[in-house]
Design a protein around this motif. Structure first.
Motif: not given
Length: 226
Positions: A34, A64-66, A84-86, A103, A105, A126
């Motif tokens: 993070n 998951i990447y955010r 986000s991508y998961a 996503r 958010y 989200e």
């Protein structure tokens, strides 16, 4: 003595076999990064990458990447808008449908102080665009509330407790998940912190146990250098 050793080995084998029966019996691990990167007095970037497993380092569950843009109103209030991508494997030790999500958010982050305790509240909306097997698409709205309370043990060590509630607003039964956990934080320097903890994921159908092992990186690019 041989009979005793044989009995112990047999018990170990039986327990191990039972532990492999379902995902609920396994202790999984989340490896986490993070980051918070200050760009100016008001603006910053939030970054995240998580790699999640049903077991210690095996049986992939999710990655998951955010990335988010953060705006600070004051030391106690800030907001984040991000993407986000998961990808995920929803089943343990069996073939799973290919699944990935995009996503959007929106976070409202509040900070308060209860004596020596620091409480952080995060309200998240989200919008999840879910793709499964390349031919099934779904859109869902989620609401999440996270409460994280920390207490300093020393200048470099602290302990924390967390609870996060997930609601799927597009379902009749809106409760989706609840995360509850505790852990320790160690400050290496002004830039890097290490995090280790344990938490449980409760859903309507199961309870999963997870370790959290993470690194937190905070940088400040707003400082002027001469």
């Amino acid at each position: 003595m041989r009979k005793l050793l044989l009995f112990i080995c047999l018990c170990f084998i039986i327990n191990k076999a039972k532990a492999q029966s379902t995902a609920e019996d396994k202790l999984g691990t989340w490896f986490m990064y993070n980051g918070s990167h200050k760009l100016s007095d008001k603006f910053g970037l939030k970054t995240m990458a998580h790699f999640r497993y049903y077991e210690l380092t095996e049986n992939f569950q999710q990655e998951i990447y955010r990335l988010g843009l953060n705006y600070t109103f004051n030391p106690k209030v800030n907001v984040t808008l991000g993407l986000s991508y998961a990808t995920a494997d929803r089943t343990y030790e069996s073939p799973s449908n290919y699944l990935y999500e995009y996503r959007y958010y929106q976070d409202l982050n509040l900070k308060s102080f209860w004596g020596e305790f620091t409480a952080k509240h995060r309200f998240r909306l989200e919008q999840r665009f879910i793709h499964q097997d390349f031919n099934v698409d779904a859109f869902q709205n989620w609401l999440r509330y996270d409460l994280n309370v920390s207490y300093p043990l020393s200048k470099t060590w602290s302990v924390y407790a967390l609870n996060e509630l997930f609601l799927n607003l597009d379902r009749g039964k809106r409760f989706a998940q609840n995360w509850t956990g505790v852990g320790f934080m160690h400050k290496l320097n002004n830039t890097i912190k290490l995090k280790a903890g344990y938490f449980q994921i409760k859903t309507p159908n199961e309870v999963l146990k997870r370790l959290q092992l993470g690194i937190i990186v905070n940088t400040d690019f707003s400082k002027k250098t001469i």
